[in-house]
Design a protein around this motif. Structure first.
Motif, mmCIF file in Angstrom:
data_model
loop_
_atom_site.group_PDB
_atom_site.id
_atom_site.type_symbol
_atom_site.label_atom_id
_atom_site.label_comp_id
_atom_site.label_asym_id
_atom_site.label_seq_id
_atom_site.Cartn_x
_atom_site.Cartn_y
_atom_site.Cartn_z
ATOM 1 N N ALA A 161 0.829 -1.206 0.000
ATOM 2 C CA ALA A 161 0.000 0.000 0.000
ATOM 3 C C ALA A 161 0.863 1.255 0.000
ATOM 4 O O ALA A 161 0.551 2.234 -0.692
ATOM 5 N N ILE A 162 1.949 1.243 0.765
ATOM 6 C CA ILE A 162 2.846 2.397 0.801
ATOM 7 C C ILE A 162 3.498 2.616 -0.560
ATOM 8 O O ILE A 162 3.596 3.744 -1.044
ATOM 9 N N LYS B 227 3.075 5.944 -2.890
ATOM 10 C CA LYS B 227 4.209 6.725 -3.380
ATOM 11 C C LYS B 227 4.149 6.887 -4.893
ATOM 12 O O LYS B 227 4.406 7.969 -5.429
ATOM 13 N N ALA B 228 3.794 5.827 -5.595
ATOM 14 C CA ALA B 228 3.684 5.906 -7.049
ATOM 15 C C ALA B 228 2.560 6.859 -7.456
ATOM 16 O O ALA B 228 2.706 7.633 -8.405
ATOM 17 N N ALA B 229 1.450 6.829 -6.714
ATOM 18 C CA ALA B 229 0.346 7.728 -7.007
ATOM 19 C C ALA B 229 0.736 9.181 -6.751
ATOM 20 O O ALA B 229 0.344 10.082 -7.502
ATOM 21 N N VAL C 173 3.780 10.480 -7.003
ATOM 22 C CA VAL C 173 4.678 10.893 -8.090
ATOM 23 C C VAL C 173 3.867 11.208 -9.348
ATOM 24 O O VAL C 173 4.092 12.224 -10.006
ATOM 25 N N GLN C 174 2.904 10.357 -9.664
ATOM 26 C CA GLN C 174 2.078 10.575 -10.844
ATOM 27 C C GLN C 174 1.260 11.857 -10.710
ATOM 28 O O GLN C 174 1.186 12.661 -11.637
ATOM 29 N N ARG C 175 0.669 12.065 -9.546
ATOM 30 C CA ARG C 175 -0.147 13.274 -9.335
ATOM 31 C C ARG C 175 0.710 14.537 -9.383
ATOM 32 O O ARG C 175 0.287 15.568 -9.907
ATOM 33 N N GLU C 176 1.925 14.453 -8.850
ATOM 34 C CA GLU C 176 2.827 15.605 -8.903
ATOM 35 C C GLU C 176 3.141 15.970 -10.349
ATOM 36 O O GLU C 176 3.144 17.154 -10.720
ATOM 37 N N LYS C 177 3.384 14.970 -11.184
ATOM 38 C CA LYS C 177 3.638 15.236 -12.602
ATOM 39 C C LYS C 177 2.436 15.903 -13.253
ATOM 40 O O LYS C 177 2.579 16.850 -14.032
ATOM 41 N N GLU C 178 1.225 15.414 -12.928
ATOM 42 C CA GLU C 178 0.017 16.001 -13.488
ATOM 43 C C GLU C 178 -0.145 17.458 -13.045
ATOM 44 O O GLU C 178 -0.506 18.320 -13.854
ATOM 45 N N LEU C 179 0.117 17.730 -11.786
ATOM 46 C CA LEU C 179 -0.028 19.099 -11.283
ATOM 47 C C LEU C 179 0.988 20.042 -11.899
ATOM 48 O O LEU C 179 0.661 21.196 -12.218
#
Length: 73
Positions: free
Chosen positions: A41-42, A46-48, A50-56
């Motif tokens: 889960a951790i 963490k992967a989510a 990183v992905q959300r940061e790229k989107e933002l």
């Protein structure tokens, strides 16, 4: 009668605790599988992130124009 009931409940709780806390391989036992699930889960979180940061950042760069290099100096 209360003593016998308390004794049975105490023995059951002790057995359950010893089962959960027993030293077993990481892939065995309730505690080991819980650790594997938490680690998974951790890693997913963490992967989510990183992905959300790229989107933002992409959205930010689309909304905010790059500064003009001549006006900064």
């Amino acid at each position: 009668m209360k003593f016998v009931f308390g004794l049975i409940v105490g023995v059951g709780a002790g057995l359950a605790a010893s089962y959960v806390l027993a030293n077993r391989d990481e892939e065995e036992g309730a505690l080991g599988s819980l650790q594997v699930n938490v680690k998974s889960a951790i890693a997913s979180a963490k992967a989510a992130v990183v992905q959300r940061e790229k989107e933002l950042w992409t959205e930010f760069h689309e909304r905010v124009p790059a500064p003009d290099q001549t006006t900064i100096a």
